[in-house]
Design a protein around this motif. Structure first.
Motif, short mmCIF file in Angstrom:
data_model
loop_
_atom_site.label_atom_id
_atom_site.label_comp_id
_atom_site.label_asym_id
_atom_site.label_seq_id
_atom_site.Cartn_x
_atom_site.Cartn_y
_atom_site.Cartn_z
N ALA A 270 42.60 37.17 35.58
CA ALA A 270 42.73 37.19 37.03
C ALA A 270 41.96 38.36 37.63
CB ALA A 270 44.21 37.28 37.42
N ALA A 271 42.06 39.55 36.98
CA ALA A 271 41.35 40.73 37.50
C ALA A 271 39.84 40.54 37.44
CB ALA A 271 41.77 41.96 36.70
N LEU A 272 39.36 39.99 36.34
CA LEU A 272 37.91 39.78 36.21
C LEU A 272 37.42 38.68 37.14
CD1 LEU A 272 37.72 40.08 32.33
CD2 LEU A 272 36.55 41.57 33.94
N SER A 273 38.24 37.66 37.36
CA SER A 273 37.86 36.59 38.28
C SER A 273 37.70 37.13 39.70
CB SER A 273 38.92 35.49 38.26
OG SER A 273 38.60 34.46 39.17
N GLU A 274 38.61 38.00 40.12
CA GLU A 274 38.49 38.60 41.45
C GLU A 274 37.24 39.47 41.54
OE1 GLU A 274 42.17 39.58 43.86
OE2 GLU A 274 42.92 39.88 41.83
N MET A 275 36.94 40.18 40.45
CA MET A 275 35.74 41.01 40.45
C MET A 275 34.49 40.14 40.55
SD MET A 275 34.48 43.83 37.62
CE MET A 275 35.77 45.00 38.08
N GLU A 276 34.47 39.04 39.82
CA GLU A 276 33.31 38.15 39.90
C GLU A 276 33.13 37.62 41.32
OE1 GLU A 276 32.24 35.93 35.82
OE2 GLU A 276 34.13 35.29 36.70
N ASN A 277 34.23 37.32 41.99
CA ASN A 277 34.14 36.82 43.37
C ASN A 277 33.55 37.88 44.30
OD1 ASN A 277 35.25 34.35 42.67
ND2 ASN A 277 37.34 34.98 43.15
N ILE A 278 33.88 39.13 44.05
CA ILE A 278 33.37 40.21 44.91
C ILE A 278 31.90 40.48 44.60
CG2 ILE A 278 33.55 42.69 45.39
CD1 ILE A 278 36.57 42.39 44.89
N ILE A 279 31.57 40.62 43.32
CA ILE A 279 30.18 40.90 42.95
C ILE A 279 29.27 39.75 43.36
CG2 ILE A 279 28.63 41.37 41.02
CD1 ILE A 279 30.48 43.68 41.68
N ASN A 280 29.79 38.52 43.18
CA ASN A 280 29.10 37.33 43.71
C ASN A 280 27.67 37.20 43.20
OD1 ASN A 280 29.13 34.98 45.22
ND2 ASN A 280 28.47 35.99 47.11
N GLU A 281 27.51 37.32 41.89
CA GLU A 281 26.20 37.18 41.26
C GLU A 281 26.22 36.02 40.27
OE1 GLU A 281 23.60 38.67 42.12
OE2 GLU A 281 24.06 40.65 42.90
N PRO A 282 25.13 35.34 40.08
CA PRO A 282 23.88 35.45 40.87
C PRO A 282 23.90 34.50 42.06
CG PRO A 282 23.52 34.06 38.94
CD PRO A 282 24.98 34.45 38.91
N ILE B 43 25.98 42.92 35.22
CA ILE B 43 26.45 41.58 35.58
C ILE B 43 26.65 40.73 34.33
CG2 ILE B 43 25.91 39.49 36.86
CD1 ILE B 43 26.63 42.00 38.52
N GLY B 44 25.72 40.86 33.38
CA GLY B 44 25.86 40.12 32.14
C GLY B 44 27.12 40.50 31.39
N GLY B 45 27.42 41.81 31.34
CA GLY B 45 28.63 42.28 30.67
C GLY B 45 29.88 41.75 31.35
N LEU B 46 29.86 41.74 32.69
CA LEU B 46 31.00 41.20 33.43
C LEU B 46 31.20 39.72 33.10
CD1 LEU B 46 33.18 41.20 35.63
CD2 LEU B 46 31.35 40.91 37.32
N GLY B 47 30.11 38.98 33.05
CA GLY B 47 30.20 37.56 32.75
C GLY B 47 30.77 37.29 31.38
N VAL B 48 30.34 38.08 30.40
CA VAL B 48 30.83 37.91 29.03
C VAL B 48 32.32 38.22 28.95
CG1 VAL B 48 30.69 38.81 26.68
CG2 VAL B 48 28.60 38.30 27.94
N GLU B 49 32.73 39.33 29.59
CA GLU B 49 34.14 39.71 29.58
C GLU B 49 35.00 38.65 30.26
OE1 GLU B 49 35.98 43.83 29.62
OE2 GLU B 49 34.19 44.09 30.88
N ALA B 50 34.54 38.16 31.42
CA ALA B 50 35.32 37.15 32.14
C ALA B 50 35.42 35.86 31.33
CB ALA B 50 34.68 36.89 33.50
N LEU B 51 34.32 35.46 30.69
CA LEU B 51 34.33 34.25 29.88
C LEU B 51 35.30 34.37 28.72
CD1 LEU B 51 33.06 31.47 29.33
CD2 LEU B 51 31.32 32.63 27.95
N GLN B 52 35.28 35.54 28.07
CA GLN B 52 36.21 35.75 26.95
C GLN B 52 37.66 35.71 27.41
OE1 GLN B 52 36.61 39.72 25.44
NE2 GLN B 52 36.82 39.04 23.33
N ALA B 53 37.95 36.39 28.54
CA ALA B 53 39.32 36.42 29.05
C ALA B 53 39.79 35.02 29.43
CB ALA B 53 39.41 37.36 30.24
N ASN B 54 38.92 34.25 30.08
CA ASN B 54 39.29 32.88 30.46
C ASN B 54 39.54 32.02 29.24
OD1 ASN B 54 39.08 33.45 33.20
ND2 ASN B 54 36.93 32.82 33.31
N ARG B 55 38.66 32.17 28.25
CA ARG B 55 38.80 31.35 27.03
C ARG B 55 40.09 31.69 26.29
NH1 ARG B 55 34.43 32.63 24.88
NH2 ARG B 55 35.16 34.24 23.45
N LEU B 56 40.36 32.99 26.11
CA LEU B 56 41.56 33.39 25.37
C LEU B 56 42.83 33.11 26.16
CD1 LEU B 56 40.28 36.68 23.69
CD2 LEU B 56 40.62 34.44 22.65
#
Length: 551
Positions: free
Chosen positions: A100-112, A475-488
């Protein structure tokens, strides 16, 4: 010799026992849709036969059964599945909070996207390239100023938004700690009720269910270990005893939170020696407090060890703390801050600091339309060189200096008559090239100057990377972390539901099964009643019909 009324007593016991089974079946049916309810069953057992084994037993051909009794009413529960469920629920709580925390961060960073910082900076670099073609054009110069302001505004937006979400996560930590403390108090209260009932030989199945439901909920917040202590007095064999609950750290360290006659609370030191669940800018440790809210200083739960390894108990609270930010002292005694949101704020600070200072340095080397040396393009007067995790850095403080369009130093040379060479936009080219310079400490040769001019690439905050590649890496690191968190998180939910289905197959109420049992017990009850009628007729014959021969 056996009693004349022995058959009546045998039938009566059967009647009462089948009646107890029917009442229990009715209780199960009534609670078929009650969350957390475990179906109950009556454990039948034969009564002591006649004659019982004894030194003075009568000499009869053999023992004769005396009927049935309800030994106990027991809930159907598999403790092993309970342990499995709580383990998976604990993992789900942890990964859900991170996801949830990483998803909110992705929404704010809004990349790409076309609205992210990368696109805004790309438009700024493009405006400088356009200016290099038409350095004397006032429109092109105004576009540079506008795009520069857009970069500043985007940095401010990202800093403010991330800081606000971080603050919200801090409030979530408080709410979660309050929930944990409420659960601990409720479990301790039910423990007390069970401790009052079990010593008298009763088995409080409904209280057991309520307690286990609370423990299940608690397991989502922190990793717990549950052990049992037998109640005092003379508890039944089916009595489950009192729960002792400990919080378990990732390093295996355990601290008791609920004992058979007491409970403790989790909190921070924000209130001094009194219980507080509010958090500061980052969390370094939690403490265990008494039920009255007094801090036990010796029971300190650090978030991470000196090597930065998180050792706090896994669960939702740990996931929130890792997102919000935590501190620890390394081997040298220096305080280090880590966390998803602090790290992202720090990366933005480093980027903004490197971007603004490098841009100002190159801009100051150029010449503007008024034949003056360049001035600072960005205001860095409030910057601090100590960016690391302090969050008072560039992404929050970067501003425009208020240059006019004529003061943009797009040129590198001046014409012989003292006017700026209108066709010289080579410093604008140098400014647009900043995006690709690798900050590795080497020198870069600038274009357009009469004498060879170099610039030291010593902005080491972003390491040996260009500003573009640094941001892409973030941004790539954020994407990897968010993907891992969502998957797990998804995996944990599947595993939890799998265990829960197994648990429900054992403990939940099946209406079809209960209806079958009801018919079975009803027939047994009817047969016992018919048996009483038969014995009554026999006794009537003996009492009222014998001795009348010959009259």
């Amino acid at each position: 010799m056996r009693s004349t009324f022995m058959g009546l007593e045998t039938a009566k016991r059967a009647l009462f026992t089948q009646q107890s089974a029917l009442h229990t079946t009715g209780h199960n049916i009534a609670n078929a849709n009650t969350p957390g309810y475990s179906r109950q069953r009556v454990n039948f057992g034969t009564t002591t036969p006649f004659a019982p084994a004894a030194m003075n037993q009568p000499q009869i051909p053999g023992q004769m059964g005396t009927g049935v009794e309800a030994n106990s009413i027991q809930r159907v529960r598999d403790n092993f599945l309970d342990i499995q469920f709580r383990q998976e629920n604990n993992k789900l709580g942890y990964w859900d909070s991170r996801s949830a925390a990483l998803s909110e961060m992705e929404n704010i960073i809004n990349e790409p996207t076309s609205n992210g910082l990368g696109a805004v900076m790309g438009e700024f670099w493009q405006s400088l390239q356009d200016l290099s073609v038409y350095p004397e054009n006032d429109g092109a110069r105004n576009v540079v100023l506008e795009r520069g302001q857009s970069v500043v505004d985007t940095f401010h937006y990202l800093n403010d938004s991330l800081t606000q979400i971080k603050s919200n996560i801090g409030n979530e930590i408080k709410v979660s700690l309050d929930s944990v403390n409420s659960l601990l108090e409720q479990i301790a209260d039910i423990n007390g009720q069970i401790g009052d009932v079990e010593p008298h030989g009763n088995v409080p199945n409904d209280l057991y269910d309520r307690r286990d439901n609370l423990v299940d909920e608690l397991s989502g917040y922190i990793d717990i270990k549950v052990t049992t202590t037998q109640s005092e007095g003379d508890p039944a064999d089916e009595a489950e005893g009192l729960y002792n609950i400990s919080i378990v750290g990732a390093n295996g360290k355990e601290e008791i939170l609920v004992s058979k006659d007491n409970y403790y609370q989790l909190g921070t030191d924000a209130g001094g020696d009194k219980l507080s669940t509010s958090v500061a800018d980052s969390v370094q440790s939690l403490y265990i407090f008494t039920s009255e809210g007094n801090k036990i200083s010796s029971k300190k739960l650090d978030i991470a060890d000196e090597n930065g390894n998180v050792i706090f108990s896994r669960g939702e609270i740990r996931g929130l703390i890792e997102s919000y930010g935590y501190k620890y002292e390394d081997g040298t005694g220096a305080e280090v801050e880590e966390g998803i949101y602090p790290n992202m704020l720090d990366e933005l600070d480093k980027l903004a600091y490197t971007f603004a200072n490098t841009f100002n340095d190159i801009h100051n080397m150029g010449i503007d339309l008024e034949n003056a040396s360049g001035k600072d393009f960005f205001d860095t007067s409030n910057f601090t060189t100590d960016i690391g995790k302090e969050h008072v850095g560039a992404s929050k403080l970067i501003e425009m200096t208020g240059l006019t369009s004529k003061e943009i130093a797009a040129s590198t040379t001046v014409s012989a008559n003292g006017d700026v060479n209108a066709g010289d936009g080579k410093n604008a080219i140098n400014l647009s090239n900043i995006q690709n310079w690798v900050m590795d400490g080497d020198q870069v040769t600038l274009e357009g100057f009469d004498t060879p001019t170099t610039y030291d690439l010593d902005q080491t905050l972003i390491g040996t990377a260009s500003m573009n590649s640094f941001y892409e890496g973030v941004i790539g690191g954020l994407g990897v972390e968010a993907l891992q968190a969502n998957r797990l998180s998804g995996n944990s939910e599947v595993l939890r539901e799998s265990v829960n289905q197994k648990r429900q197959s054992v403990s939940s109420v099946s209406l079809d099964e209960e209806m079958t049992n009801m018919i079975q017990f009803q027939h047994a009850y009817n047969a016992a009643a018919r048996n009483i009628t038969m014995v009554d007729e026999m006794l009537d014959k003996i009492i009222n019909g014998m001795g009348l021969v010959g009259r």
